[in-house]
Design a protein around this motif. Structure first.
Motif, short mmCIF file in Angstrom:
data_model
loop_
_atom_site.label_atom_id
_atom_site.label_comp_id
_atom_site.label_asym_id
_atom_site.label_seq_id
_atom_site.Cartn_x
_atom_site.Cartn_y
_atom_site.Cartn_z
N ALA A 218 -30.57 15.73 -15.55
CA ALA A 218 -31.98 15.72 -15.16
C ALA A 218 -32.48 14.30 -14.94
CB ALA A 218 -32.81 16.42 -16.24
N ALA A 219 -32.02 13.35 -15.76
CA ALA A 219 -32.48 11.97 -15.66
C ALA A 219 -31.84 11.23 -14.48
CB ALA A 219 -32.18 11.23 -16.96
N LEU A 220 -30.53 11.43 -14.27
CA LEU A 220 -29.80 10.66 -13.25
C LEU A 220 -29.64 11.39 -11.93
CD1 LEU A 220 -26.94 9.34 -15.58
CD2 LEU A 220 -29.08 8.19 -14.95
N GLY A 221 -29.90 12.71 -11.93
CA GLY A 221 -29.68 13.49 -10.72
C GLY A 221 -28.25 14.02 -10.70
N ALA A 222 -28.00 15.08 -9.92
CA ALA A 222 -26.68 15.67 -9.89
C ALA A 222 -26.56 16.60 -8.70
CB ALA A 222 -26.41 16.45 -11.18
N GLU A 223 -25.33 16.94 -8.36
CA GLU A 223 -25.05 17.96 -7.35
C GLU A 223 -24.37 19.12 -8.06
OE1 GLU A 223 -22.05 17.63 -4.02
OE2 GLU A 223 -23.91 17.47 -2.86
N LEU A 224 -24.98 20.29 -7.98
CA LEU A 224 -24.51 21.43 -8.77
C LEU A 224 -24.08 22.58 -7.87
CD1 LEU A 224 -27.46 21.58 -11.34
CD2 LEU A 224 -25.27 20.41 -11.65
N ASP A 225 -23.18 23.42 -8.38
CA ASP A 225 -22.87 24.70 -7.77
C ASP A 225 -23.78 25.75 -8.41
OD1 ASP A 225 -20.81 23.72 -6.17
OD2 ASP A 225 -19.29 24.03 -7.72
N VAL A 226 -24.57 26.44 -7.58
CA VAL A 226 -25.49 27.46 -8.10
C VAL A 226 -25.18 28.80 -7.45
CG1 VAL A 226 -27.33 25.82 -8.65
CG2 VAL A 226 -27.23 26.84 -6.37
N PRO A 227 -25.42 29.90 -8.18
CA PRO A 227 -25.09 31.23 -7.65
C PRO A 227 -26.19 31.79 -6.76
CG PRO A 227 -25.90 31.44 -9.89
CD PRO A 227 -25.88 29.97 -9.58
N THR A 228 -25.81 32.53 -5.74
CA THR A 228 -26.71 33.35 -4.95
C THR A 228 -26.03 34.70 -4.76
OG1 THR A 228 -25.84 32.88 -2.72
CG2 THR A 228 -27.37 31.25 -3.68
N ILE A 229 -26.77 35.68 -4.21
CA ILE A 229 -26.15 37.00 -4.00
C ILE A 229 -25.12 36.95 -2.88
CG2 ILE A 229 -28.12 38.27 -4.91
CD1 ILE A 229 -28.95 38.88 -2.05
N ASP A 230 -25.08 35.82 -2.14
CA ASP A 230 -24.09 35.65 -1.07
C ASP A 230 -22.91 34.80 -1.51
OD1 ASP A 230 -25.72 37.05 0.83
OD2 ASP A 230 -26.97 35.26 1.01
N GLY A 231 -22.95 34.29 -2.74
CA GLY A 231 -21.89 33.42 -3.22
C GLY A 231 -22.46 32.10 -3.73
N VAL A 232 -21.58 31.15 -4.06
CA VAL A 232 -21.98 29.87 -4.63
C VAL A 232 -22.38 28.90 -3.51
CG1 VAL A 232 -21.20 27.87 -5.97
CG2 VAL A 232 -20.53 30.18 -6.65
N VAL A 233 -23.49 28.15 -3.73
CA VAL A 233 -23.93 27.11 -2.79
C VAL A 233 -24.20 25.83 -3.57
CG1 VAL A 233 -24.95 28.79 -1.20
CG2 VAL A 233 -26.37 27.74 -2.98
N LYS A 234 -24.27 24.70 -2.84
CA LYS A 234 -24.54 23.40 -3.45
C LYS A 234 -26.05 23.17 -3.57
CE LYS A 234 -20.27 21.72 -3.81
NZ LYS A 234 -19.68 21.34 -5.11
N LEU A 235 -26.46 22.59 -4.68
CA LEU A 235 -27.86 22.22 -4.91
C LEU A 235 -27.91 20.77 -5.36
CD1 LEU A 235 -30.90 22.99 -5.21
CD2 LEU A 235 -30.38 23.52 -7.61
N THR A 236 -28.67 19.96 -4.64
CA THR A 236 -28.84 18.56 -5.00
C THR A 236 -30.09 18.41 -5.87
OG1 THR A 236 -27.78 17.81 -2.96
CG2 THR A 236 -29.15 16.22 -4.14
N VAL A 237 -29.87 17.92 -7.09
CA VAL A 237 -30.97 17.71 -8.04
C VAL A 237 -31.29 16.22 -8.06
CG1 VAL A 237 -31.71 17.94 -10.43
CG2 VAL A 237 -30.20 19.68 -9.42
N PRO A 238 -32.50 15.83 -7.66
CA PRO A 238 -32.83 14.40 -7.65
C PRO A 238 -33.01 13.86 -9.06
CG PRO A 238 -34.75 15.71 -7.06
CD PRO A 238 -33.60 16.66 -7.15
N GLU A 239 -32.86 12.55 -9.21
CA GLU A 239 -33.04 11.94 -10.53
C GLU A 239 -34.48 12.08 -10.98
OE1 GLU A 239 -33.91 7.28 -9.94
OE2 GLU A 239 -31.83 7.87 -9.44
N GLY A 240 -34.63 12.21 -12.29
CA GLY A 240 -35.97 12.37 -12.85
C GLY A 240 -36.52 13.77 -12.72
N THR A 241 -35.67 14.75 -12.48
CA THR A 241 -36.14 16.14 -12.37
C THR A 241 -36.64 16.64 -13.73
OG1 THR A 241 -34.66 16.67 -10.53
CG2 THR A 241 -35.42 18.51 -11.88
#
Length: 387
Positions: free
Chosen positions: A293-316
């Motif tokens: 949350a502090a530094l930001g990250a790129e995560l794999d998140v689930p959807t009903i169509d499969g896994v997609v990438k989510l970019t989390v900005p720093e300071g979230t």
């Protein structure tokens, strides 16, 4: 007269009921006891007459006033030797001394929608089949995507032995001698207006117009038997828990050539361990570590169509919602989809060892109030409040 049932009791009401309550009660009782809807109940016709008679009095303000004041004596011309109350015996002669034609079935049709109603029976005795209702349990993903399920029901089907006629093979139903094949008979009865003629369902053939002298041994003259049937139910994408899916023409077969009823599938959607649903949007929580949350990250998140990438900005911050457009549920029977809403949950680490605690203290000491927008605002307000 002493044994005649109270009109309010007949309609299941208390004295003083409103006009709307009387109308509603009559509709319910009339549908419950109408002879066409109760061919196997010999008492239905008598009860239907009682319900109709009670409604004729209680739905008329003047008649109801006399009934409330004097009981049956106030509205029945046959009471007290036919003299009636207040000289009402003169109504019969007011119509030329003849009879009044009243078709109770026509009155019932006008009240409940005429021949367009599903419960209506023709003079030939044709009656539509009853509906079948069942519970259909599906998964969350099946509700989102759509699915075909095969269900097994016990359904009334034409008898194979008599081919639905109800008569023993080699014989045929014969025209009812009492009604001449019409399914209805005219009867005379005494009313406050004099003698009235009404048209009622024939009690000999129960409205069918034909009688069976030698019943089919398989179906006992019913023309129908219960059979197990497998039916494919196509559940559309986007259906939700608690909704009912109607499959036309998959219910019980009717009587006397009447069409089939419907199959009503009450949908029950099982809970999903990851997703929740809000209308056509999908809700999901995304756990982040303190450093992600502090530094930001790129995560794999689930959807009903499969896994997609989510970019989390720093300071979230905790509670931040990321929206994935068009990743929700298919709109029911139309174009488009809802969205997926990902809510950030920052997870605080537990069970830290000595080294981890020391490192966190060093990080905390290196930070200032300027690194925390909410803390800075909070302590600034506190300083002003205490000064």
């Amino acid at each position: 007269m002493a044994n005649k049932k109270d009109y309010y009791e007949t309609l299941g009401l208390k004295k003083g009921a409103s006009d709307d309550e009387i109308k509603k009660a009559f509709r319910q009782q009339a549908k419950k006891y109408h002879p066409d809807l109760n061919p196997d109940n010999p008492d239905a016709e008598t009860k239907f007459k009682e319900v109709n008679e009670a409604n004729e009095v209680l739905s008329d303000p003047q008649k109801r006033q006399k009934y409330d004041a004097y009981g049956h004596a106030g509205v029945d011309s046959s009471y007290g030797g036919g003299s009636g109350f207040g000289g009402y015996s003169g109504f019969g002669s007011g119509f030329g001394g003849g009879s009044v034609n009243i078709d109770l079935n026509d009155i019932f049709d006008n009240l409940f929608g005429g021949s367009g109603g599903r419960s209506h029976s023709s003079a030939g005795g044709a009656r539509p089949g009853a509906d079948i209702t069942l519970k259909l349990d599906i998964s969350f993903m099946e509700a989102c995507k759509g699915v075909s399920h095969e269900v097994e029901v016990n359904r009334q089907e034409p008898c194979d032995t008599c081919k639905g006629t109800g008569a023993k093979p080699g014989t045929s139903p014969v025209t009812c001698q009492k009604c001449g094949g019409e399914g209805r008979v005219r009867v005379m009865k005494r009313t406050m207006f004099g003698m009235a003629q009404s048209v009622e369902t024939c009690d000999a053939c129960r409205g069918k117009g034909k009688t069976i002298e030698t019943p089919c041994p398989t179906c006992s003259g019913q023309g129908r038997i219960l059979k197990k049937k497998k039916i494919t139910v196509n559940v559309p994408a986007g259906i939700d828990h608690g909704q009912t899916l109607c499959i036309r023409g998959e219910g019980h077969i009717g009587i006397g050539g009447g069409g089939r009823g419907d199959l009503n599938a009450n949908i029950s959607v099982r809970r999903d361990p990851v997703f929740r649903r809000e209308g056509f949007d999908i809700l999901c929580e995304v756990p982040l570590t303190y450093s992600q949350a502090a530094l930001g990250a790129e995560l794999d998140v689930p959807t009903i169509d499969g896994v997609v990438k989510l970019t989390v900005p720093e300071g979230t911050q905790p509670g931040t919602v990321f929206r994935l457009r068009g990743k929700g549920v298919q709109l029911l029977k139309r174009e488009g989809r809802g969205d997926e809403k990902l809510t950030v949950v920052v997870e605080i680490p537990k069970s830290l060892n000595k080294q981890q605690k020391e490192l966190l203290r060093q990080v905390d000491e290196a930070l200032t109030v300027k690194n925390f927008a909410k803390r800075e605002g909070f302590f600034e307000k506190l300083r002003k409040w205490t000064s």
